[in-house]
Design an enzyme around this catalytic site. Structure first.
Site, PDB file in Angstrom:
ATOM      1  N   LYS A 104       0.964  -1.087  -0.126  1.00 41.33           N
ATOM      2  CA  LYS A 104       0.217  -0.218   0.218  1.00 41.33           C
ATOM      3  C   LYS A 104       0.800   1.087   0.173  1.00 41.33           C
ATOM      4  CE  LYS A 104      -2.810   2.319   3.257  1.00 41.33           C
ATOM      5  NZ  LYS A 104      -4.077   2.017   4.309  1.00 41.33           N
TER       6      LYS A 104
HETATM    7  C1  R5P Z   1      -2.169   5.171   8.030  1.00 38.25           C
HETATM    8  O1  R5P Z   1      -1.011   4.245   8.728  1.00 38.25           O
HETATM    9  C2  R5P Z   1      -3.471   3.736   8.035  1.00 38.25           C
HETATM   10  O2  R5P Z   1      -3.318   2.662   7.147  1.00 38.25           O
HETATM   11  C3  R5P Z   1      -4.184   4.394   6.895  1.00 38.25           C
HETATM   12  O3  R5P Z   1      -5.146   3.180   6.798  1.00 38.25           O
HETATM   13  C4  R5P Z   1      -4.277   5.030   5.546  1.00 38.25           C
HETATM   14  O4  R5P Z   1      -3.480   6.133   5.596  1.00 38.25           O
HETATM   15  C5  R5P Z   1      -5.001   5.098   4.741  1.00 38.25           C
HETATM   16  O5  R5P Z   1      -5.722   5.892   5.323  1.00 38.25           O
HETATM   17  P1  R5P Z   1      -6.313   7.010   4.320  1.00 38.25           P
HETATM   18  O6  R5P Z   1      -6.719   7.010   2.540  1.00 38.25           O
HETATM   19  O7  R5P Z   1      -7.079   8.135   4.450  1.00 38.25           O
HETATM   20  O8  R5P Z   1      -4.509   7.420   3.361  1.00 38.25           O
END
Ligand code: R5P
Length: 263
Positions: free
Chosen positions: A172
């Protein structure tokens, strides 16, 4: 590939389209009651039918999600730091046995390339993958980006490749200019985070561009649950990810669903 590992990955990246819409609601593990996520018990049920997976901690899972939920769980297992101190010194805060007990389809762990805790986060990822392999549990590596880092293709390409080399099944990361280069250098599927809240059309365009650039989907949080119409937003994101809609078509769907909900 081991059957259990392959089955779990198929519950994340849907075989019908080869893509995924993951809903990230794990923010509280380091930043407390994030705007929009103060009450996960009421916020989550309308969104779950439109999420291929939900990413969260064991605490929110146990206290706020019904065990009858059919949405596969990606369990956030790294943690141990907060926004009040240096975030990059995370460790593994939830064990593999717990992930198996909670019927998780993957465990999520952040890496902090270029930050103080780089070495420990990378070695922890390697150990988690070793353990995941013993049990057929995929590891999703999150490329956490410190304030001092530039979110460009060079940095994100480096972090994603390191995550894949250490054995992550899915990575991710963030969308950036020349995102295709990040994808090309990473031998495992990439999903994007949404990042800070944007205007809905902007977030839809980021989603569209990321899919066009080779991402297999999103693992999106704030741009869904902080939207003025969260269900309309996740459905618009789904239309891009799974139904090949354009950004314009997805935004039109968002407006239509938002207006119908407010009528
Ligand atoms: C951060 O490390 C978390 O995993 C969040 O869940 C991630 O960044 C994703 O969320 P967003 O789309 O709000 O950036």
């Amino acid at each position: 590939m081991d059957w259990g590992l392959a089955n779990r990955l198929n519950l994340i990246i849907r075989p019908e389209t080869g893509r995924t819409v993951m809903l990230a609601v794990d923010h509280g593990y380091f930043q407390g009651p994030t705007t929009g996520l103060e009450q996960p018990r009421t916020m989550l049920p309308p969104l779950l039918p439109y999420a291929d997976t939900i990413m969260l901690t064991r605490g929110v899972l146990r206290s706020c999600v019904e065990p009858s939920s059919a949405t596969p769980v990606v369990l956030r297992v790294s943690g141990g730091t907060s926004i009040l101190r240096e975030l990059s010194h995370e460790g593994v805060a939830t064990c593999m046995e717990e992930a198996l007990r909670l019927n998780a389809v993957a465990v999520a762990h952040s890496i902090f390339v270029g930050a103080e805790g780089e070495r420990e986060s990378l070695l922890n990822l390697g150990k988690l993958v070793d353990e995941g392999m013993r049990w057929g549990m995929p590891v999703l590596a999150v490329t956490a980006v410190g304030r001092e880092m530039v979110r460009d293709a060079r940095y994100l390409g480096l972090a994603c490749r390191i995550a894949a080399e250490l054995g992550a099944s899915v990575v991710k990361t963030y969308y950036c200019d020349e995102f295709e280069k990040v994808v090309a250098g990473c031998p495992v599927p990439i999903v994007i985070a949404g990042g800070k809240k944007l205007a809905e059309y902007e977030a839809i365009k980021v989603t569209y561009n990321a899919i066009r650039g080779g991402a297999v989907g999103v693992d999106m949080g704030r741009n869904i649950f902080q939207s003025e119409a969260p269900v309309a937003m996740i459905r618009a994101v789904r239309a891009i990810v799974h139904e090949k809609k354009s950004a314009g078509q997805a935004f039109a769907l968002f407006e239509k669903l938002k207006n119908a909900a407010h009528a």
